[in-house]
Design an enzyme around this catalytic site. Structure first.
Site, PDB file in Angstrom:
ATOM      1  N   LYS A 210      40.545  34.497  30.409  1.00 28.34           N
ATOM      2  CA  LYS A 210      39.505  34.660  31.418  1.00 28.34           C
ATOM      3  C   LYS A 210      38.276  35.137  30.668  1.00 28.34           C
ATOM      4  O   LYS A 210      38.218  36.281  30.205  1.00 28.34           O
ATOM      5  CB  LYS A 210      39.895  35.671  32.499  1.00 28.34           C
TER       6      LYS A 210
ATOM      7  N   GLY B 269      33.829  40.202  43.953  1.00 26.90           N
ATOM      8  CA  GLY B 269      33.034  40.512  45.131  1.00 26.90           C
ATOM      9  C   GLY B 269      33.805  40.574  46.432  1.00 26.90           C
ATOM     10  O   GLY B 269      33.281  41.040  47.450  1.00 26.90           O
TER      11      GLY B 269
END
Lengths: 66, 265
Positions: free
Chosen positions: B97, B185
């Protein structure tokens, strides 16, 4: 001979392999990776690689993170 | 039937990826992983410390999930590439990632460093999961250099503000051919559902679960939310309209007040 392991100075008596230094830091090599002087040292080379004076060794392992 | 989420040739049974950051203990994390139904969890690399028995790796092995090492905290392509290589050696995976941030306060990606690192890692054989801005152009560039998935943020990491620019996410989904995973988020379940309804192929979240009052319960909620959004997207929502459209026919309504004359026939 003096090296640095994770930012801490370390005195070595004589020629020492990276593998020996790693084993001195962690009980288990699983999930551990190492860089010497900023470059990754592959685990299959740890026991062959003899550290030189002034080597900067970073030993990292898994921590929680996103 | 719908194909499963496939990243770099690996089929995944869950469209939810769980970040492990922020859990108060390994036990809490373990229960959250199980409740989430995820098959992939992210981990970070830091200098080893003597933590004694019971490690994160043990939790990962026990729960049977795959490891997605991240490059959290890297500010330059050079550093991110080295950390990715450390992750590859530590976990024997070519997955990474990729996070290259530009600023400590916002943790927003640094577009030029990110693209540079992505290109180097793809060339080196990595399966790159690229954490990126909600910028359709950058997402397209990342896909073009060979990232296995692009992972636009909904809002800044850990902010819990949900999806601030759904319009951009829809454009990203339309423009890139690789899977799109909403990353960062998410605050609550409806945010995850919205991401999937917008066409995302998966959701990656950490804080929303690990910092919830009851992480395992929230993990279960996220699992259901991702699945609901995915199913709703496939089912095809009705169009939005300005006025009502009766769902019951007016035909055959009885005349209870005697307002109309009887049928002469």
């Amino acid at each position: 001979m003096r090296i640095e392991v994770n930012g801490q100075p370390r005195e070595l008596d004589g020629p020492t392999t990276l593998g020996a230094v790693v084993d001195g830091e962690v009980a288990d090599r699983r999930g551990v990776a190492v860089a010497v002087d900023g470059e990754v040292a592959a685990r299959d080379r740890w026991d062959e690689l003899t550290l030189t004076d002034g080597a900067r060794v970073e030993i990292v392992g898994a921590v929680q993170g996103g | 039937m719908d194909a499963p989420l496939t990243i770099g040739g690996t089929e995944l049974g869950s469209r939810l990826v769980l970040g492990t950051g922020g859990a108060s203990s390994l036990d809490v994390l373990s229960r959250a992983i199980e409740a989430s139904g995820t098959e992939v969890v992210t981990v970070a690399l830091r200098r080893v410390t003597d933590t004694g028995p019971g490690s994160l790796l043990d939790v990962i092995e026990r729960t049977g999930v795959r490891v997605l090492p991240n490059t959290a905290g890297c500010y330059t392509a050079r550093e991110a590439v080295q950390v990715a290589k450390l992750g590859r050696d530590a976990f024997e995976t070519d997955w990474v990632k990729l996070e290259v941030i530009g600023d400590e306060r916002t943790l927003l990606p640094d577009a030029t460093e990110l693209l540079d690192a992505a290109e180097q890692l793809v060339d080196d054989g990595f399966t790159v999961w690229a954490y990126t801005n909600d910028d359709p152009i950058l997402a397209t560039r990342l896909a073009q250099v060979g990232c296995a998935t692009v992972m636009p943020l909904g809002s800044p990491i850990g902010s819990g503000m949900g999806i601030l620019n759904p319009y951009n996410l829809s454009i990203i989904r339309e423009q890139v051919e690789v899977p799109v995973i909403l990353d960062a988020g998410i605050g609550t379940a409806s945010d995850a559902t919205l991401a999937m309804e917008l066409g995302c192929d998966g959701v990656l979240l950490a804080s929303a679960v690990t910092r919830a009052r009851d992480p395992a319960a929230m993990a279960q909620a996220m699992r259901a939310a991702v699945e609901a959004g995915w199913l709703a997207r496939r089912a095809g929502r009705i169009p939005r309209r300005s006025y009502a459209q009766a769902s019951t026919t007016g035909e055959g309504r009885p005349d209870l007040l005697g307002l109309t004359d009887p049928d002469p026939s």
